[in-house]
Design an enzyme around this catalytic site. Structure first.
Site, mmCIF file in Angstrom:
data_model
loop_
_atom_site.group_PDB
_atom_site.id
_atom_site.type_symbol
_atom_site.label_atom_id
_atom_site.label_comp_id
_atom_site.label_asym_id
_atom_site.label_seq_id
_atom_site.Cartn_x
_atom_site.Cartn_y
_atom_site.Cartn_z
ATOM 1 N N GLU A 142 0.800 -1.220 0.182
ATOM 2 C CA GLU A 142 0.147 -0.191 -0.099
ATOM 3 C C GLU A 142 1.020 1.109 0.019
ATOM 4 O OE1 GLU A 142 -2.320 -1.605 3.377
ATOM 5 O OE2 GLU A 142 -4.130 -1.215 2.316
ATOM 6 N N GLU B 50 -4.009 -9.543 3.798
ATOM 7 C CA GLU B 50 -4.555 -9.087 5.126
ATOM 8 C C GLU B 50 -6.032 -10.134 5.450
ATOM 9 O OE1 GLU B 50 -3.472 -6.838 2.820
ATOM 10 O OE2 GLU B 50 -3.037 -5.082 3.668
HETATM 11 N N1 3HC Z 1 4.221 -7.514 11.722
HETATM 12 C C1 3HC Z 1 4.996 -7.809 12.728
HETATM 13 N N2 3HC Z 1 5.929 -8.903 12.841
HETATM 14 C C2 3HC Z 1 5.831 -9.655 11.539
HETATM 15 C C3 3HC Z 1 5.462 -9.212 10.591
HETATM 16 C C4 3HC Z 1 4.316 -7.921 10.684
HETATM 17 N N3 3HC Z 1 3.793 -7.549 9.614
HETATM 18 N N4 3HC Z 1 5.628 -10.190 9.500
HETATM 19 C C5 3HC Z 1 6.399 -10.744 9.984
HETATM 20 N N5 3HC Z 1 6.644 -10.579 11.272
HETATM 21 C C6 3HC Z 1 7.618 -11.177 12.264
HETATM 22 C C7 3HC Z 1 7.391 -12.770 12.514
HETATM 23 O O1 3HC Z 1 6.363 -12.623 13.428
HETATM 24 C C8 3HC Z 1 8.703 -13.266 12.914
HETATM 25 O O2 3HC Z 1 9.100 -12.931 14.282
HETATM 26 P P1 3HC Z 1 9.771 -13.862 15.127
HETATM 27 O O3 3HC Z 1 11.323 -14.130 14.258
HETATM 28 O O4 3HC Z 1 10.085 -13.240 16.531
HETATM 29 O O5 3HC Z 1 9.325 -15.035 14.961
HETATM 30 C C9 3HC Z 1 9.600 -12.401 11.836
HETATM 31 O O6 3HC Z 1 8.894 -11.196 11.504
HETATM 32 C C10 3HC Z 1 9.968 -13.084 10.484
HETATM 33 O O7 3HC Z 1 8.797 -13.517 10.023
HETATM 34 P P2 3HC Z 1 8.570 -14.843 9.396
HETATM 35 O O8 3HC Z 1 9.517 -16.154 10.254
HETATM 36 O O9 3HC Z 1 7.535 -15.179 8.735
HETATM 37 O O10 3HC Z 1 9.780 -14.917 8.015
HETATM 38 P P3 3HC Z 1 9.838 -15.496 6.714
HETATM 39 O O11 3HC Z 1 11.147 -14.868 5.801
HETATM 40 O O12 3HC Z 1 9.313 -16.654 6.550
HETATM 41 O O13 3HC Z 1 8.446 -14.692 5.859
HETATM 42 C C11 3HC Z 1 6.956 -12.973 5.437
HETATM 43 C C12 3HC Z 1 8.558 -13.381 5.844
HETATM 44 C C13 3HC Z 1 6.673 -13.552 3.980
HETATM 45 C C14 3HC Z 1 7.204 -11.348 5.272
HETATM 46 C C15 3HC Z 1 6.097 -13.305 6.577
HETATM 47 O O14 3HC Z 1 6.501 -13.053 7.571
HETATM 48 C C16 3HC Z 1 4.671 -12.753 6.303
HETATM 49 O O15 3HC Z 1 3.866 -13.252 5.604
HETATM 50 N N6 3HC Z 1 4.232 -11.762 7.150
HETATM 51 C C17 3HC Z 1 3.096 -11.267 7.135
HETATM 52 C C18 3HC Z 1 2.740 -10.346 6.061
HETATM 53 C C19 3HC Z 1 1.419 -9.565 6.108
HETATM 54 O O16 3HC Z 1 0.519 -10.385 6.369
HETATM 55 N N7 3HC Z 1 1.250 -8.407 6.083
HETATM 56 C C20 3HC Z 1 0.093 -7.602 5.909
HETATM 57 C C21 3HC Z 1 -0.008 -7.014 7.365
HETATM 58 S S1 3HC Z 1 -1.547 -6.319 7.930
HETATM 59 C C22 3HC Z 1 -1.454 -4.904 7.061
HETATM 60 O O17 3HC Z 1 -0.571 -4.593 6.466
HETATM 61 C C23 3HC Z 1 -2.541 -4.153 7.366
HETATM 62 C C24 3HC Z 1 -2.591 -2.678 6.377
HETATM 63 O O18 3HC Z 1 -3.533 -3.029 5.326
HETATM 64 C C25 3HC Z 1 -3.344 -1.529 7.165
#
Ligand code: 3HC
Length: 698
Positions: A111, A131
């Site tokens: 975004e 999301e």
């Molecule tokens: N917020 C906070 N922490 C996050 C995060 C996020 N969005 N995404 C990942 N993390 C943290 C994980 O909990 C993990 O923490 P830890 O090491 O303490 O366990 C660390 O980052 C690494 O994450 P992964 O182990 O999942 O690492 P990968 O390399 O396997 O994957 C990733 C990376 C593809 C970015 C995966 O973490 C992921 O899919 N994250 C979520 C992405 C997501 O859903 N984004 C949308 C968020 S909601 C939003 O943006 C709302 C908006 O529209 C207003």
């Protein structure tokens, strides 16, 4: 390198002639927590006020571009500036702003990029709006700006599936402007120079319009409502995307309203618990530290489990030596593995070449001696202690020093198995769930003498197999089957006391389970439960326990073992299963034998009793340390037992009810059966102290 100005802890500005670079460095994934939002806002304001640069390029340090909003902030009081405000400021910036994407630009990250005036991606990067997988919808303009860039159908596809799209596909649709090779900072400088040279165009997404796509909207709405009726965020997401034909401010207002509604739902909290829980299960000392080799794995037993485990290892690129006692069993095992891999190809999970390579790594054998050189043996034979002990005794003499010896037992005593060897430190339980190449749960069972590196290797294996490894201690059934053994009796008691199997199934499916317990029984084979009950009878039943299995016993004794015989609780002809009418007579007979007068149960009461029984045993499993934390129980149920993800797991769900209410319920049910319904001490303590299971997650 130009002079670098630290805007705040996570944001820097670097100026190179007419180009200003803004770099976000907020490990691990550059989520847009408060500091990032503040940093971006300040950097933009400063650069626009100074006027010494002509173009701004935004990129990130570390492994990825911004991977989303900081999920840890959800559910807490919001702190300004909000992400939508920061993105508006980017879009409004008088100086052109471009973004450089590497790794993944997800959710709020994408975004942000859509608020910039051009998006440059590095090959291999992916974009997405995941999301919905967290129970919400894109809430910082994603549902309005993506349709403007790439059309409503693509926005629906991305935001409803949550998939991470390769940037080449995104470029084809218009969501990415340019793909350029190089390190993020270098690409940022190069692309910014192109803006200055006039070879890379910039524009504001808000100035674009999108065409209505009523057919795509109504088809997607119908699909999500049918497939996932519980997930209200999916419907809201579609409606919000449909609003992108309105002027931007109006569309954004629709999105914000729906986003805030989703933030208030228990499903948001359940799905975010699932997101963090999946990662937290292996974030424990037992899963870390030195591991042993996993270059070649031996599997004993070519039945459903052994074949599934072999398939899973082969799919992960680990060579497997499969051992069976007889040629026909071995042939069947190889056939099943081939069929599993073919299925993976037809489901698009692997290519035909990969399947061929996987099959080439399979070595079938009739000799246990062939396991002499493997690093890990997984025994997956019949659930009889005597047989397992004999096998482990043989492995003790055959396997090389340091080889790990694992049993796929679903409930037997791993310590007793370990003691049939001279090397109990090398023994552990690796409990896979059927079909083992599909189900993501792996219970890693720690024996009293299991060595630290053996346990850590169990977690390393789970990771290689892309499974969710959960630590469990030895007890009858470990975490999952022990809890299942307790609460499944509730379904039988409900039927004995007045409900029909179909009513129980329907009520629990409406709660969110993919299948009710009687349909699951039919699918798994009713003879399996029959054999377990027989075993328990042989071991000696608790005389105070009300016997729950009589109806199921009589069904099996009719020769009806579920789907595989065409009949069980349901009749399986062509079309949807229908209740087996003869079961009604069996139920009536058993009620009569026991002098039971049938009573009515509401669907809510069915769900309450079933879930309370599940929570009771889950609480005991935490209390006696079989599971390390409540979240470990939750992940077992989400990844192994079809528990609805949006409810977060049994103990997360328990917190939504509250310990005091649960104690009250159990005490009410105990008036009917004080033996079955007992309040676990841990739950009573929580009720007295006003605490929750979440408090125990640490
Ligand atoms: N917020 C906070 N922490 C996050 C995060 C996020 N969005 N995404 C990942 N993390 C943290 C994980 O909990 C993990 O923490 P830890 O090491 O303490 O366990 C660390 O980052 C690494 O994450 P992964 O182990 O999942 O690492 P990968 O390399 O396997 O994957 C990733 C990376 C593809 C970015 C995966 O973490 C992921 O899919 N994250 C979520 C992405 C997501 O859903 N984004 C949308 C968020 S909601 C939003 O943006 C709302 C908006 O529209 C207003």
């Amino acid at each position: 390198m130009g002079e670098t100005i630290q805007v705040n802890d996570v944001t820097t500005i670097e100026q190179q002639g007419d180009i200003a670079l803004i770099c976000i460095d907020n490990p691990p994934v550059n989520a847009t927590g408060l500091a990032v939002r503040e940093g971006l806002q300040k950097a933009l304001a400063q650069l626009n006020a100074e006027g010494s640069a002509k173009v701004i390029a935004l990129y990130c340090a570390g492994r990825t571009f911004i991977a989303g909003a900081d999920i840890r902030e959800f559910g807490k009081p919001p702190q300004a500036p909000s992400l939508p405000d920061v993105i508006d400021a980017i879009e409004d910036s008088p100086l052109p702003v471009i973004s450089v994407i590497h790794g993944t630009a997800l959710g709020g990250g994408f975004e942000v990029a859509m608020g910039t005036h051009a998006r440059i991606a590095i090959p291999g990067a992916r974009i997405g709006l995941p999301e919905v997988l967290l129970g919400i919808l894109p809430g910082a303009g994603g549902t309005q700006r993506l349709p403007r860039l790439a059309g409503i159908p693509f926005a629906l596809d991305l935001a409803v599936s949550g998939r991470h799209v390769p940037v080449a596909e995104a470029q084809e649709k218009g969501a990415i402007d340019r793909i350029m090779e190089g390190a993020p900072r270098d690409v940022a400088l190069k692309a910014a120079q192109e803006v200055l040279d006039g070879t890379l165009a910039t524009r504001r997404t808000r100035d674009l319009t999108t065409d209505a796509a009523d057919d795509a909207v109504s088809a997607t709405l119908a699909m999500v409502t049918k497939k996932n009726p519980h997930l209200v965020n999916l419907q809201k997401c579609v409606e919000s995307i449909a609003a992108s034909t309105l002027p931007l401010a109006d569309g954004l207002a629709v999105e914000r309203q729906k986003f805030m509604e989703c933030m208030e739902t228990p499903q948001r909290s359940g799905m975010i618990h699932a997101f963090f829980g999946e990662r937290a299960v292996s974030n424990i000392p037992e899963a870390k530290g030195a591991t042993r080799d996993l270059k070649k794995i031996g599997v004993i037993g070519g039945g459903t489990m052994g074949s599934g485990i072999s398939t899973s290892c082969l799919m992960a690129g680990i060579p497997v030596r499969l051992v069976e006692v007889a040629q026909d069993g071995l042939d069947r095992g190889v056939q099943t593995i081939t069929k599993n891999l073919d299925g993976a190809v037809s489901r698009g999970k692997m290519s035909a070449e990969k399947r061929d390579a996987a099959l080439a790594m399979l070595e079938p054998s009739l000799a246990m001696e062939d396991l002499a050189d493997v690093d890990l043996v997984i025994e997956a034979v019949f659930e009889k202690m005597e047989i397992k002990k004999e096998i482990f005794g043989k492995l003790n003499t055959i396997c090389k020093d340091g080889a790990i010896l694992a049993s796929n037992t679903s409930y037997l005593d791993v310590n007793e198995i370990a003691e049939s060897t001279d090397r109990p430190q090398d023994v552990l339980g690796l409990h896979f769930f059927s079909p083992a190449h599909v189900m993501r749960l792996l219970e890693i069972v720690q024996g009293a003498k299991t060595a630290d590196d053996v346990l850590a290797t169990g977690f390393a294996l789970a990771k290689k197999l892309k499974k969710v490894g959960v630590l469990a201690q030895v007890c009858d059934g470990f975490i999952g089957n022990r809890i299942l053994g307790h609460y499944s009796k509730t379904a039988s008691y409900l039927v004995l006391d007045g409900a029909t199997p179909q009513q129980v199934d329907d009520a629990l499916e409406a709660f969110g389970f993919a299948m009710g317990p009687h349909k699951v029984g039919d699918l798994a084979g009713l003879d399996i439960g029959y054999m377990t009950r027989q075993r328990k009878r042989e071991e000696g039943m608790d005389p105070n326990e009300r016997y729950a299995g009589r109806v199921a016993d009589l069904i099996v004794e009719e020769g009806w073992k579920g789907r595989k015989t065409g009949k069980g609780y349901y009749v399986y002809d062509a079309g949807a299963p229908v209740p087996n009418e003869a079961v009604e007579d069996i139920i009536a007979k058993v009620r009569q034998e026991n002098g039971i007068t049938a009573k009515d149960f509401s669907d809510q009461e069915i769900v309450d009793r079933y879930m309370t029984a599940m929570i009771v045993e889950a609480a005991r499993v935490v209390e006696d340390g079989t599971a390390k934390r409540p979240l470990d129980v939750d992940m077992v149920f989400l990844f192994g037992y079809g528990f609805p993800r949006f409810r977060g797991g049994p103990l997360h769900y328990a917190d939504t009810i509250g310990a005091a209410e649960l104690v009250k319920r159990i005490e009410t049910y105990a008036k009917e059966d004080a033996h079955y319904w007992q309040v676990p001490a841990i739950l009573r303590k929580m009720a007295d102290e006003g605490t929750t299971f979440a408090d125990l997650n640490g």
